[in-house]
Structures are given as C-alpha cells and as structure tokens.
Design an enzyme around this catalytic site. Structure first.
Site, PDB file in Angstrom:
ATOM      1  N   LYS A 134      43.865  35.931  31.906  1.00 29.14           N
ATOM      2  CA  LYS A 134      43.500  37.251  32.421  1.00 29.14           C
ATOM      3  C   LYS A 134      44.025  38.254  31.401  1.00 29.14           C
ATOM      4  O   LYS A 134      45.238  38.439  31.256  1.00 29.14           O
ATOM      5  CB  LYS A 134      44.120  37.494  33.796  1.00 29.14           C
ATOM      6  CG  LYS A 134      43.777  38.862  34.350  1.00 29.14           C
ATOM      7  CD  LYS A 134      44.516  39.169  35.642  1.00 29.14           C
ATOM      8  CE  LYS A 134      44.340  40.640  35.982  1.00 29.14           C
ATOM      9  NZ  LYS A 134      45.223  41.051  37.071  1.00 29.14           N
ATOM     10  N   GLY A 161      48.081  48.078  42.451  1.00 26.52           N
ATOM     11  CA  GLY A 161      49.113  48.208  43.480  1.00 26.52           C
ATOM     12  C   GLY A 161      49.025  49.449  44.326  1.00 26.52           C
ATOM     13  O   GLY A 161      49.925  49.724  45.117  1.00 26.52           O
ATOM     14  N   ALA A 207      42.481  44.800  41.494  1.00 28.11           N
ATOM     15  CA  ALA A 207      43.380  45.958  41.551  1.00 28.11           C
ATOM     16  C   ALA A 207      42.978  47.018  42.571  1.00 28.11           C
ATOM     17  O   ALA A 207      41.839  47.476  42.600  1.00 28.11           O
ATOM     18  CB  ALA A 207      43.498  46.631  40.175  1.00 28.11           C
ATOM     19  N   GLY A 208      43.937  47.366  43.389  1.00 30.43           N
ATOM     20  CA  GLY A 208      43.787  48.496  44.299  1.00 30.43           C
ATOM     21  C   GLY A 208      43.201  48.167  45.659  1.00 30.43           C
ATOM     22  O   GLY A 208      43.151  49.035  46.528  1.00 30.43           O
ATOM     23  N   ASN A 215      46.740  41.089  45.421  1.00 29.02           N
ATOM     24  CA  ASN A 215      48.166  40.749  45.328  1.00 29.02           C
ATOM     25  C   ASN A 215      48.998  41.658  46.238  1.00 29.02           C
ATOM     26  O   ASN A 215      49.488  41.253  47.278  1.00 29.02           O
ATOM     27  CB  ASN A 215      48.629  40.843  43.870  1.00 29.02           C
ATOM     28  CG  ASN A 215      50.044  40.303  43.652  1.00 29.02           C
ATOM     29  OD1 ASN A 215      50.424  39.982  42.538  1.00 29.02           O
ATOM     30  ND2 ASN A 215      50.867  40.171  44.677  1.00 29.02           N
ATOM     31  N   THR A 216      49.098  42.933  45.849  1.00 30.98           N
ATOM     32  CA  THR A 216      50.011  43.846  46.550  1.00 30.98           C
ATOM     33  C   THR A 216      49.729  43.929  48.058  1.00 30.98           C
ATOM     34  O   THR A 216      50.661  43.905  48.861  1.00 30.98           O
ATOM     35  CB  THR A 216      49.920  45.258  45.927  1.00 30.98           C
ATOM     36  OG1 THR A 216      50.273  45.161  44.546  1.00 30.98           O
ATOM     37  CG2 THR A 216      50.854  46.232  46.617  1.00 30.98           C
TER      38      THR A 216
END
Lengths: 67, 254
Positions: B95, B156, B182-183, B204-205
């Site tokens: 990645k 995040g 992301a996001g 993830n977050t």
C-alpha cells in the site's frame, strides 16, 4: 575490536559475528524483521554469511500496527 | 468475487491494525470483520523497549498482510520502505502512501505517481493511497497499479464520503479495483461506498476507536455486504419530482 552501530546504538564485538548471530543476540526472531546494512536492504538468505565489519551501520525494522 | 492482481477475496472489507487498545482486541475485531487483507506499517526497532510481536498472531489468523509505506515523505523513501516490507514479510504487495503533511496527511500526488511507476517496474503489486482525483487514478492505472485507493476524507477523521462526487467518477472510469480508503467513520458510509460501486473499502479508525470494536467490526462486515448486494441489485434512478407508487385513480371513483 569491531565497533558497529545498531539503530544508532554503538556496540563492540570481540569476535567475527555474522548478521544473523548479531540479531539473535538481541533476542529478536529472524523471521520478524528486515535489516539494512549501510543503507542497503540485505536479503535474509545472506544474513548467515555476511560478517560485521568495523564501522558498519545496521538498521533493524519490524512490522507495527498501522492503517 | 473481488480479484486484485492474481488474488481473489471473498470479503470486500479490508482492515487496518492501528489504534486498537490491545493486540487481542485487534485480532478479535479482524476475525469478526472477516477481512482477508490487513494493513501493517513498519518501524525502526527500539532496542531498549524490544519488539512487539504483531506478525505471529496475524499469520495465525490466516489473513493476508498488506504493508504500507507510511512515514515515507517522498518517492525514494517509499520505494525503500516497499523493499524493506518485501524482505520482511515476503510479499510484493504494497500500500503506497506518501503524505509529508503531518496535519491533514494529504497524499502527495507527484511523489506517489513517481514511486508507483518505479515499484511497478520492480514487480510490486502496488495499491496507492491517493486523493479522490480521477485523472491521477487513471495515470496510476496506466503505470501498472493493481488497484487505486482514493480517500473518502482525511485519515482517521470519520468524516465519511466527503469526496463522493469524485469517487463516482473514479469508479466509473477505473479498469482496476477501486478501494475507498480513509475517513469512513460509520457502517452506513461503508455501505454507501459499496452502493456507489466501489470494489472494497478499507476501515481502521472507525472500528479501532469504537467503544466495542468487535461489534463494530461485525457491523462493518454486514454493511459492506449489504452495500455490495444493493449495488449488484441496481439502485433506482434518483428523480427530481415525485413518482407515485400506488394507483391514484379507481379507489373513490369508479
């Protein structure tokens, strides 16, 4: 006496030491890291045969959590 | 089934390993998510604190590892990081992420394209994290990237699909899988990304920072499956005016 640096920490060796022996002496498993010797990534299959030289700079990297 | 390079994936939910309260919670959440592709980062070992063994439990869980180049500030550092990862993990999947700006972590398009070309030439399976830029995604595809990973919003941030209009264009144009990264902050946002036709999402977050990461991982799994099924079923057309769904005549008057 051979003086080397591992991740910026100086270390002296009193006898010829291979990269693999050096890593194991740090209590680090060989299959969990990558090794950079004087800015070059060294393939794992050469760690047994390469001996540390005076003023070598080694950098050890591991996988950490990330996204 | 999703195919990236020569690998097939049943799950269209990719997960990260960062920000979990413990390795055990991370592992249980990943297991609950049914994710088959999991990101890891790389770091110089602190010899004083020793090595935190992340790899053994992940390998035991049977997931495929996707190392990232996080921390790289330019193409040269990213290529170096990719070579480190290949040596460490025995995978040529990478990645690619280059974000020199520490505040918003916006990916550097120019360095990313340059690194992508070098890494593809070296035989890596490259999945670049980029802004939702349809032109850049085409260029990355042309240099040989196996997928593109446009951002939904800053890493995040949990802001969701801020870039939706551009993600639609990327999805429409892409001939490689599009992984929205992301996001994404809520399962409903992941479902929306999949409804738009994204091939996968990376979360993830939103999972790791939930009060119940394992439950949240399951929620994301279901949302991604639901969104994908809705996409395959075909969403109805959006119309400006009302279009009746019930007969308007023949009830009160014969």
């Amino acid at each position: 006496m051979i003086l080397i640096h591992i991740n910026n920490v100086a270390q002296s060796l009193t006898q010829p030491t291979s990269l693999a022996e050096l890593i194991l002496a740090q209590n680090i498993a060989l299959d969990s890291i990558a090794l950079v010797l004087n800015t070059q990534v060294v393939p794992r299959n050469r760690w047994q045969t390469i001996l540390c030289q005076h003023e070598d700079k080694l950098e050890l990297f591991s996988a950490v959590a990330g996204g | 089934m999703l195919k990236i390079a020569d690998m097939e994936f049943e799950s269209r939910l990719f997960t990260g390993t960062g920000k979990f309260s413990s390795s055990q919670v991370m592992l249980e959440a990943i297991t609950a998510s049914k994710s088959q592709l999991v990101t890891v980062a790389m770091k110089r070992i602190d010899l004083k604190t020793g090595l935190d063994d992340l790899l053994t439990p992940l390998r035991q869980a049977g997931v495929r590892l996707l190392p990232n180049t996080s921390g790289a500030r330019n193409a040269k550092e990213a290529v170096f990081a990719a070579e480190l990862a290949r040596e460490m993990l025995g995978t040529s999947w990478i990645k690619l992420e280059i974000h020199p700006d520490p505040k918003y972590l916006m990916p550097d398009a120019i360095e990313t394209l340059e690194a992508a070309k070098t890494l593809c030439d070296k035989g890596f399976i490259v999945m670049p994290y980029v802004h939702a830029d349809p032109v850049l995604c085409r260029r990355l595809e042309e240099v040989g990237c196996a997928a593109v990973m446009p951002l939904a919003s800053p890493i995040g941030s949990n802001q969701g699909l801020v870039t939706e209009s551009f993600l639609k264009i990327i999805i429409e144009q892409a001939r490689v899988p599009v992984v929205i990264d992301a996001g994404i902050g809520a399962p409903s946002q992941a479902a929306r990304a999949m409804e738009l036709g994204a091939d996968a999402v990376l979360v993830n977050t939103a999972i790791a920072s939930s009060a119940s990461p394992i439950v949240m991982a399951e929620c994301f799994k279901e949302a991604v499956q639901c969104g994908r099924r809705a996409f395959e079923a075909g969403l109805g057309r959006v119309q400006t005016g009302a279009v009746h769904t019930s007969p308007l005549t023949g009830f009160l008057n014969t």
